[in-house]
Motif scaffolding. Structure first.
Motif, PDB file in Angstrom:
ATOM      1  N   SER A  94       0.746  -1.168   0.017  1.00 49.44           N
ATOM      2  CA  SER A  94       0.054  -0.139  -0.208  1.00 49.44           C
ATOM      3  C   SER A  94       0.864   1.222   0.077  1.00 49.44           C
ATOM      4  O   SER A  94       2.149   1.083   0.124  1.00 49.44           O
ATOM      5  CB  SER A  94      -1.026   0.141   1.312  1.00 49.44           C
ATOM      6  OG  SER A  94      -0.016   0.338   2.398  1.00 49.44           O
ATOM      7  N   VAL A  95       0.298   2.285  -0.291  1.00 53.20           N
ATOM      8  CA  VAL A  95       0.872   3.711  -0.554  1.00 53.20           C
ATOM      9  C   VAL A  95       1.541   3.997   0.980  1.00 53.20           C
ATOM     10  O   VAL A  95       2.909   4.083   1.004  1.00 53.20           O
ATOM     11  CB  VAL A  95      -0.067   4.878  -0.905  1.00 53.20           C
ATOM     12  CG1 VAL A  95       0.551   5.931  -0.613  1.00 53.20           C
ATOM     13  CG2 VAL A  95      -0.397   4.573  -2.198  1.00 53.20           C
ATOM     14  N   ILE A  96       0.658   3.691   2.026  1.00 56.23           N
ATOM     15  CA  ILE A  96       1.282   4.308   3.458  1.00 56.23           C
ATOM     16  C   ILE A  96       2.158   3.327   3.833  1.00 56.23           C
ATOM     17  O   ILE A  96       3.309   3.683   4.373  1.00 56.23           O
ATOM     18  CB  ILE A  96       0.037   4.501   4.180  1.00 56.23           C
ATOM     19  CG1 ILE A  96       0.544   5.145   5.601  1.00 56.23           C
ATOM     20  CG2 ILE A  96      -0.709   3.154   4.538  1.00 56.23           C
ATOM     21  CD1 ILE A  96      -0.660   5.753   6.287  1.00 56.23           C
ATOM     22  N   ALA A  97       2.225   2.091   3.580  1.00 55.02           N
ATOM     23  CA  ALA A  97       3.093   1.188   4.208  1.00 55.02           C
ATOM     24  C   ALA A  97       4.419   1.260   3.344  1.00 55.02           C
ATOM     25  O   ALA A  97       5.608   1.529   4.102  1.00 55.02           O
ATOM     26  CB  ALA A  97       3.043  -0.420   3.848  1.00 55.02           C
ATOM     27  N   THR A  98       4.491   1.663   2.203  1.00 51.22           N
ATOM     28  CA  THR A  98       5.702   1.873   1.266  1.00 51.22           C
ATOM     29  C   THR A  98       6.428   3.198   1.663  1.00 51.22           C
ATOM     30  O   THR A  98       7.567   3.155   1.862  1.00 51.22           O
ATOM     31  CB  THR A  98       5.351   2.178  -0.307  1.00 51.22           C
ATOM     32  OG1 THR A  98       4.674   0.751  -0.601  1.00 51.22           O
ATOM     33  CG2 THR A  98       6.556   2.684  -0.810  1.00 51.22           C
ATOM     34  N   VAL A  99       5.713   4.403   1.943  1.00 49.43           N
ATOM     35  CA  VAL A  99       6.184   5.531   2.344  1.00 49.43           C
ATOM     36  C   VAL A  99       6.845   5.420   3.743  1.00 49.43           C
ATOM     37  O   VAL A  99       7.817   5.908   4.084  1.00 49.43           O
ATOM     38  CB  VAL A  99       5.080   6.724   2.277  1.00 49.43           C
ATOM     39  CG1 VAL A  99       5.823   7.850   2.691  1.00 49.43           C
ATOM     40  CG2 VAL A  99       4.891   6.765   0.895  1.00 49.43           C
ATOM     41  N   THR A 100       6.080   4.717   4.688  1.00 49.47           N
ATOM     42  CA  THR A 100       6.682   4.554   6.069  1.00 49.47           C
ATOM     43  C   THR A 100       7.757   3.766   6.094  1.00 49.47           C
ATOM     44  O   THR A 100       8.982   3.873   6.820  1.00 49.47           O
ATOM     45  CB  THR A 100       5.449   3.915   6.926  1.00 49.47           C
ATOM     46  OG1 THR A 100       4.121   4.599   6.930  1.00 49.47           O
ATOM     47  CG2 THR A 100       5.856   3.587   8.280  1.00 49.47           C
ATOM     48  N   LEU A 122       0.619  15.662  -0.784  1.00 51.31           N
ATOM     49  CA  LEU A 122       0.767  15.084  -2.297  1.00 51.31           C
ATOM     50  C   LEU A 122      -0.729  14.660  -2.720  1.00 51.31           C
ATOM     51  O   LEU A 122      -0.569  14.081  -3.653  1.00 51.31           O
ATOM     52  CB  LEU A 122       2.007  14.213  -2.281  1.00 51.31           C
ATOM     53  CG  LEU A 122       3.248  14.816  -2.047  1.00 51.31           C
ATOM     54  CD1 LEU A 122       4.253  13.381  -1.742  1.00 51.31           C
ATOM     55  CD2 LEU A 122       3.771  15.437  -3.321  1.00 51.31           C
ATOM     56  N   SER A 123      -1.743  14.947  -1.939  1.00 52.44           N
ATOM     57  CA  SER A 123      -3.040  14.421  -2.403  1.00 52.44           C
ATOM     58  C   SER A 123      -3.127  12.957  -2.366  1.00 52.44           C
ATOM     59  O   SER A 123      -3.726  12.541  -3.449  1.00 52.44           O
ATOM     60  CB  SER A 123      -3.512  15.254  -3.683  1.00 52.44           C
ATOM     61  OG  SER A 123      -3.545  16.763  -3.479  1.00 52.44           O
ATOM     62  N   LEU A 124      -2.339  12.207  -1.582  1.00 51.29           N
ATOM     63  CA  LEU A 124      -2.358  10.789  -1.687  1.00 51.29           C
ATOM     64  C   LEU A 124      -2.816  10.411  -0.583  1.00 51.29           C
ATOM     65  O   LEU A 124      -3.048   8.966  -0.199  1.00 51.29           O
ATOM     66  CB  LEU A 124      -0.711  10.344  -1.604  1.00 51.29           C
ATOM     67  CG  LEU A 124       0.108  10.410  -3.021  1.00 51.29           C
ATOM     68  CD1 LEU A 124       1.407  10.008  -2.672  1.00 51.29           C
ATOM     69  CD2 LEU A 124      -0.417   9.461  -4.140  1.00 51.29           C
ATOM     70  N   TRP A 125      -3.597  10.991   0.411  1.00 51.61           N
ATOM     71  CA  TRP A 125      -3.875  10.461   1.746  1.00 51.61           C
ATOM     72  C   TRP A 125      -5.208   9.669   1.565  1.00 51.61           C
ATOM     73  O   TRP A 125      -5.315   8.500   1.919  1.00 51.61           O
ATOM     74  CB  TRP A 125      -4.276  11.833   2.443  1.00 51.61           C
ATOM     75  CG  TRP A 125      -4.690  11.386   3.961  1.00 51.61           C
ATOM     76  CD1 TRP A 125      -6.062  11.426   4.440  1.00 51.61           C
ATOM     77  CD2 TRP A 125      -4.146  10.692   5.038  1.00 51.61           C
ATOM     78  NE1 TRP A 125      -6.036  10.750   5.898  1.00 51.61           N
ATOM     79  CE2 TRP A 125      -4.897  10.199   6.190  1.00 51.61           C
ATOM     80  CE3 TRP A 125      -2.916  10.028   5.053  1.00 51.61           C
ATOM     81  CZ2 TRP A 125      -4.360   9.643   7.349  1.00 51.61           C
ATOM     82  CZ3 TRP A 125      -2.316   9.351   6.207  1.00 51.61           C
ATOM     83  CH2 TRP A 125      -3.105   9.293   6.991  1.00 51.61           C
ATOM     84  N   ASP A 126      -5.978  10.036   0.495  1.00 49.47           N
ATOM     85  CA  ASP A 126      -7.325   9.278   0.161  1.00 49.47           C
ATOM     86  C   ASP A 126      -6.824   7.816  -0.440  1.00 49.47           C
ATOM     87  O   ASP A 126      -7.653   7.010  -0.433  1.00 49.47           O
ATOM     88  CB  ASP A 126      -8.061   9.738  -0.887  1.00 49.47           C
ATOM     89  CG  ASP A 126      -8.871  11.037   0.008  1.00 49.47           C
ATOM     90  OD1 ASP A 126      -8.878  11.292   1.121  1.00 49.47           O
ATOM     91  OD2 ASP A 126      -9.287  11.880  -0.853  1.00 49.47           O
ATOM     92  N   LYS A 127      -5.607   7.821  -1.018  1.00 50.46           N
ATOM     93  CA  LYS A 127      -5.228   6.585  -1.577  1.00 50.46           C
ATOM     94  C   LYS A 127      -4.067   5.762  -0.823  1.00 50.46           C
ATOM     95  O   LYS A 127      -3.667   4.951  -1.235  1.00 50.46           O
ATOM     96  CB  LYS A 127      -4.294   7.023  -3.105  1.00 50.46           C
ATOM     97  CG  LYS A 127      -5.179   7.846  -3.983  1.00 50.46           C
ATOM     98  CD  LYS A 127      -5.995   6.746  -4.798  1.00 50.46           C
ATOM     99  CE  LYS A 127      -6.699   7.482  -6.101  1.00 50.46           C
ATOM    100  NZ  LYS A 127      -7.784   6.782  -6.372  1.00 50.46           N
ATOM    101  N   ARG A 128      -4.105   6.128   0.657  1.00 52.52           N
ATOM    102  CA  ARG A 128      -3.173   5.358   1.306  1.00 52.52           C
ATOM    103  C   ARG A 128      -3.190   4.226   1.483  1.00 52.52           C
ATOM    104  O   ARG A 128      -2.112   3.316   1.668  1.00 52.52           O
ATOM    105  CB  ARG A 128      -2.936   6.137   2.681  1.00 52.52           C
ATOM    106  CG  ARG A 128      -4.419   5.872   3.685  1.00 52.52           C
ATOM    107  CD  ARG A 128      -4.426   6.632   4.754  1.00 52.52           C
ATOM    108  NE  ARG A 128      -5.447   6.678   5.488  1.00 52.52           N
ATOM    109  CZ  ARG A 128      -6.684   7.170   5.484  1.00 52.52           C
ATOM    110  NH1 ARG A 128      -6.686   7.984   4.157  1.00 52.52           N
ATOM    111  NH2 ARG A 128      -7.768   7.240   5.976  1.00 52.52           N
ATOM    112  N   ASP A 129      -4.409   3.290   1.399  1.00 50.35           N
ATOM    113  CA  ASP A 129      -4.602   1.921   1.558  1.00 50.35           C
ATOM    114  C   ASP A 129      -4.419   0.990   0.176  1.00 50.35           C
ATOM    115  O   ASP A 129      -4.680  -0.076   0.090  1.00 50.35           O
ATOM    116  CB  ASP A 129      -5.709   1.570   2.316  1.00 50.35           C
ATOM    117  CG  ASP A 129      -5.417   2.182   3.829  1.00 50.35           C
ATOM    118  OD1 ASP A 129      -4.527   2.152   4.345  1.00 50.35           O
ATOM    119  OD2 ASP A 129      -6.601   2.880   4.218  1.00 50.35           O
ATOM    120  N   THR A 130      -4.396   2.201  -0.912  1.00 55.80           N
ATOM    121  CA  THR A 130      -4.284   1.299  -2.059  1.00 55.80           C
ATOM    122  C   THR A 130      -2.856   0.781  -2.434  1.00 55.80           C
ATOM    123  O   THR A 130      -1.789   1.110  -2.172  1.00 55.80           O
ATOM    124  CB  THR A 130      -4.711   2.448  -3.239  1.00 55.80           C
ATOM    125  OG1 THR A 130      -5.782   2.967  -3.017  1.00 55.80           O
ATOM    126  CG2 THR A 130      -4.690   1.825  -4.704  1.00 55.80           C
TER     127      THR A 130
END
Ligand SMILES: Nc1ncnc2c1ncn2[C@@H]1O[C@H](COP(=O)(O)OP(=O)(O)OP(=O)(O)O)[C@@H](O)[C@H]1O
Ligand SMILES: [Mg+2]
Length: 321
Positions: A94-100, A122-130
């Motif tokens: 997921s986005v958030i896992a990668t960035v973390t 970066l307007s990615l918050w809504d996509k964080r679990d994608t």
């Protein structure tokens, strides 16, 4: 004040024997946006990769915030964020896992609030679990930026951040970069869009074949290397330049409908009054006079190819004397 990056006599010869960097010297100032321009293969990515510790130099040295990139690699890498040119984003994460995870790679303690801020910016918050593989190309680029910002770098490298990106996202990127600058981050970017450098950069460096040809403030570069063209539109086309005008450096163009005179932007405008008078005596009627200023793109083409820069769209319309 210590420069953000000090590059001294940096050289790179790849194992193939190809010399991608001739000795390069460059100082990137703290807090500036520095744009590196150059044609394909100029050595931009090589230069960036060395500073970021991905490619080993074969000569010279690089200091990041005063620290040697080879002897204090851990320190310098933590100061740097890199958005690479190539997208490698087929991840199942997921986005958030990668960035973390990216932040963790730099040994920084977890900071969910920071990660949230970066993703929101970066307007990615809504996509964080994608999962990243399901994101659009533009979103993937944003993820690369989020990863590069995850550990709060002082210097951000963006290697062609807007290649293949639509106009809207490009403008978003520019805004993101300006915002980073406001926060004190030093930004080095490469781009093939000259307009991007014109729009964003405080200073510009032009590379070609492993050499840094010029480095200067954007405005200085335009003034120093820019050229102007005086264009006289004729009421009637001329078959040839009247001999009486040979003292002026004029060229007959557009099938005899215009006379042009090119001069350096640092020079004064040629004496338009006497020129018009002499044209009048020779029986040539001038309908309109304008001055064109070469664009950054013209200057770039000139530098890299050493040819004649084509004239750009008129930027100034000046009345005749
Ligand atoms: N690993 C490598 N081994 C051999 N040659 C390489 C290697 N990586 C890059 N080069 C060569 O070094 C030169 C500079 O490449 P580099 O990627 O730095 O250019 P660039 O300015 O980033 O170009 P582009 O605008 O296409 O991204 C090129 O001629 C390239 O083929
Ligand atoms: Mg490159």
């Amino acid at each position: 004040m210590t420069d953000a990056i000090a590059i001294e006599r940096l050289e790179k010869t790849y194992a193939s024997g190809f010399q991608a960097l001739k000795p390069v010297d460059l100082a990137v100032r703290r807090g500036e946006i520095f744009a590196l321009l150059g044609p394909n293969g100029a050595g931009k990515t090589t230069l960036i990769s060395i500073v970021c510790g991905i490619v080993n130099p074969t000569g010279g040295r690089v200091l990041v915030e005063g620290h040697d990139i080879l002897r204090q690699a851990r320190v310098t890498r933590a100061l740097i964020g890199l958005v690479p040119q190539e997208l490698t984003t087929d991840s199942f994460e997921s986005v958030i896992a990668t960035v973390t995870f990216s932040r963790g790679l730099f040994g920084k303690p977890a900071d969910p609030a920071h990660i949230e801020r970066v993703l929101r910016d970066l307007s990615l918050w809504d996509k964080r679990d994608t999962q990243i593989r399901y994101l659009s190309g533009g979103m993937k680029r944003r993820v690369l930026i989020a990863k590069a910002l995850s550990h709060e770098p002082k210097i951000l490298f963006l290697d062609e951040p807007t290649a293949g990106v639509d106009v809207e996202l490009r403008r978003d990127m520019w805004e993101i970069v300006r915002d980073l600058k406001r926060k004190g981050v030093t930004v080095v970017l490469t781009t093939h869009y000259i307009q991007e450098a014109e729009e964003m950069a405080d200073r510009i460096g032009v590379m070609s074949r492993g050499e840094l040809l010029v480095v200067d403030e954007k405005a200085n570069l335009m003034r120093r290397l820019g050229r102007k063209t005086l264009i006289l539109r004729l009421a009637e086309p001329l078959a040839a330049l009247p001999p009486a005008l040979s003292a002026y450096d004029l060229t007959l163009t557009e099938e005899g409908r215009t006379l042009t005179h090119a001069y350096a932007a640092t020079e004064d405008r040629p004496p338009v009054g006497p020129l018009l008078a002499d044209l009048g005596s020779a029986g040539v009627v001038v309908g309109d006079v304008e001055t064109r200023q070469s664009s950054l793109e013209d200057i770039f083409v000139d530098l890299v190819h050493g040819g004649d820069a084509p004239d750009s769209a008129p930027t100034t319309q000046e009345a005749a004397a």
